[in-house]
Design a protein around this motif. Structure first.
Motif, PDB file in Angstrom:
ATOM      1  N   ALA A 132      -4.109   0.661  -2.899  1.00 29.65           N
ATOM      2  CA  ALA A 132      -4.965  -0.059  -1.953  1.00 29.65           C
ATOM      3  C   ALA A 132      -5.038  -1.517  -2.372  1.00 29.65           C
ATOM      4  CB  ALA A 132      -6.370   0.558  -1.940  1.00 29.65           C
ATOM      5  N   VAL A 133      -4.854  -2.397  -1.420  1.00 28.49           N
ATOM      6  CA  VAL A 133      -4.931  -3.828  -1.684  1.00 28.49           C
ATOM      7  C   VAL A 133      -6.387  -4.234  -1.599  1.00 28.49           C
ATOM      8  CG1 VAL A 133      -4.268  -6.113  -0.870  1.00 28.49           C
ATOM      9  CG2 VAL A 133      -2.636  -4.249  -0.773  1.00 28.49           C
ATOM     10  N   GLU A 158     -12.131   5.197  -2.702  1.00 24.73           N
ATOM     11  CA  GLU A 158     -11.362   4.026  -3.087  1.00 24.73           C
ATOM     12  C   GLU A 158     -11.922   3.532  -4.404  1.00 24.73           C
ATOM     13  OE1 GLU A 158     -10.073  -0.408  -1.615  1.00 24.73           O
ATOM     14  OE2 GLU A 158     -10.522   1.097  -0.094  1.00 24.73           O
ATOM     15  N   GLU A 183       0.836  -1.199   0.000  1.00 21.37           N
ATOM     16  CA  GLU A 183       0.000   0.000   0.000  1.00 21.37           C
ATOM     17  C   GLU A 183       0.872   1.250   0.000  1.00 21.37           C
ATOM     18  OE1 GLU A 183      -3.126  -0.382   2.964  1.00 21.37           O
ATOM     19  OE2 GLU A 183      -4.171  -1.695   1.575  1.00 21.37           O
ATOM     20  N   ARG A 242      -2.670   6.487  -1.725  1.00 25.13           N
ATOM     21  CA  ARG A 242      -1.825   5.291  -1.683  1.00 25.13           C
ATOM     22  C   ARG A 242      -2.467   4.199  -2.519  1.00 25.13           C
ATOM     23  NH1 ARG A 242      -4.690   1.775   1.396  1.00 25.13           N
ATOM     24  NH2 ARG A 242      -5.866   2.555   3.158  1.00 25.13           N
TER      25      ARG A 242
END
Length: 157
Positions: free
Chosen positions: A153-154, A116, A84, A151
């Protein structure tokens, strides 16, 4: 004080990274409890290993000892930004196109401050994300100056 430390560290670490084919992702200088931490996040296209972190840590440590820019004791940590990783520079955004990202804004956009979704476009000024809202996809355009943090994002499917 904090930005001065990160600037000095960036100047010291950049030649070491360049020489080793690595890139600087971020520098963090923070107090946690009673301890100070200087964290240097590095990477390269196919990821880094523990030896590379060790080399950078050793060389940077020597340079910091010579210059002594930090007046108190601190812990130096050199590592990968992980899955991330933060998006800081323009090239980070360009590399993240097509990937899942998480973006927080300084002020609400369409009533929201956290997004997201898939980064679909970045033109240097605006970050464009496709956000899934229940069954449909909504495209959100976020001016770069309104981005507080971003960032990768997983996602777990």
């Amino acid at each position: 004080m904090m930005s001065k430390v990160t600037e000095v560290v960036e100047e010291l670490v950049t030649p070491i990274l360049t020489e080793n084919g690595l890139e600087l992702v971020d520098i963090e200088y923070a107090k946690e409890g009673r301890d100070w931490f200087l964290r240097v996040f590095i990477d390269k296209d196919n990821g880094i290993d523990i030896e590379e972190c060790g080399i950078v840590s050793e060389r940077l440590s020597e340079k910091l000892d010579e210059m002594d820019p930090i007046p108190h004791n601190y812990f130096l940590e050199v590592s990968s930004p992980g899955a991330e990783r933060p998006l800081k520079k323009e090239k980070d955004y360009h590399k993240a196109i097509g990937k899942n990202v998480f973006v927080k804004t300084y002020e609400p956009i369409d009533g929201e401050k956290a997004f997201e979704g898939t980064l679909t476009k970045f033109d240097g000024q605006v970050v464009t994300i496709d956000v899934k809202v229940k069954t449909r996809t909504k495209t959100v355009e976020i001016p770069l100056e309104k981005v507080a943090s971003a960032r990768l994002a997983v996602t777990f499917s």
